[in-house]
Design an enzyme around this catalytic site. Structure first.
Site, PDB file in Angstrom:
ATOM      1  N   GLY A  27      29.447 -10.158-109.313  1.00 17.22           N
ATOM      2  CA  GLY A  27      29.870  -9.483-108.092  1.00 17.22           C
ATOM      3  C   GLY A  27      31.233  -8.855-108.306  1.00 17.22           C
ATOM      4  N   CYS A  28      32.010  -8.718-107.231  1.00 18.00           N
ATOM      5  CA  CYS A  28      33.340  -8.112-107.311  1.00 18.00           C
ATOM      6  C   CYS A  28      34.160  -8.815-108.383  1.00 18.00           C
ATOM      7  CB  CYS A  28      34.038  -8.210-105.964  1.00 18.00           C
ATOM      8  SG  CYS A  28      35.726  -7.571-105.994  1.00 18.00           S
ATOM      9  N   TYR A  29      34.696  -8.049-109.307  1.00 15.54           N
ATOM     10  CA  TYR A  29      35.304  -8.661-110.496  1.00 15.54           C
ATOM     11  C   TYR A  29      36.680  -9.266-110.304  1.00 15.54           C
ATOM     12  CZ  TYR A  29      36.905  -3.698-111.315  1.00 15.54           C
ATOM     13  OH  TYR A  29      37.407  -2.430-111.226  1.00 15.54           O
TER      14      TYR A  29
END
Length: 193
Positions: A27-29
């Site tokens: 997901g969002c890094y």
């Protein structure tokens, strides 16, 4: 390239002899990078993109769709201090690998669950851990894993400097990382410190 905000070494430093790299999409890094830089034995973390066709992609291009890339974190680690199995346990437990092209309210193929292996040993470990964790999820009444396990072809560092170590620079910044609450196995002999 600038130095890493936590490790204070060049972000493009060569991998030291005996060290390995792993690449994970969860997901969002931003939150993913922080999870890994906090682990003893991790030597470098870097956010970027992989798994797609566009060369040198920007965050804006990836978010617009069509590049095929996922947001990923590259982790360089000392296998004498932290095992790949330990990294896999962190991977499975800290996001929801059953959601396909999303992580909670983040939707799009750039948020897909992804393991990119760098050698045959990592491939075998990743595939075995996926089977084990899928069984654990089933027992807990959860859906099946959608995680892709593919070879690492090319990692493109995010060119936006403020995205690297973002949650160090913006401690209250956005992080959507949540696991399923199901524990992953740690193979015998690879206990967490």
């Amino acid at each position: 390239m600038a130095n890493h905000a936590i490790f204070d070494r060049p972000m493009d430093a060569p991998i030291p002899a005996g060290y390995e790299q792993a690449v994970f999409g969860m997901g969002c890094y931003w939150g993913v990078e922080k999870l890994f830089w906090e682990q003893p034995g991790v030597w470098m973390t870097q956010v970027g993109f992989a798994g797609g066709t566009t060369e040198n992609p920007t965050y804006r291009q990836v978010c617009a769709g069509g590049t095929g890339h996922a947001e990923v974190v590259r982790v360089v680690y000392d296998p004498e201090r932290i095992s790949y199995d330990h990294l896999l346990k962190l991977f499975w437990e800290n996001h929801d690998p059953t959601q396909g092209n999303r992580q909670h309210n983040d939707v799009g193929d750039q948020y897909r669950s992804l393991i990119m292996y760098d050698n045959d040993h990592q491939k075998a470990q990743a595939e075995a851990s996926k089977i084990d964790y899928d069984n654990r999820l089933a027992v807990a009444g959860k859906r099946h894993i959608t995680t892709q396990i593919v070879p690492l072809d090319r990692f493109w560092p995010a060119p936006e400097a403020d995205h690297q170590q973002y949650l160090h620079k913006v401690p209250d910044g956005y992080c959507n990382m949540r696991g399923t609450g199901v524990d992953a196995a740690m193979p015998e002999g690879h206990e967490l410190p």
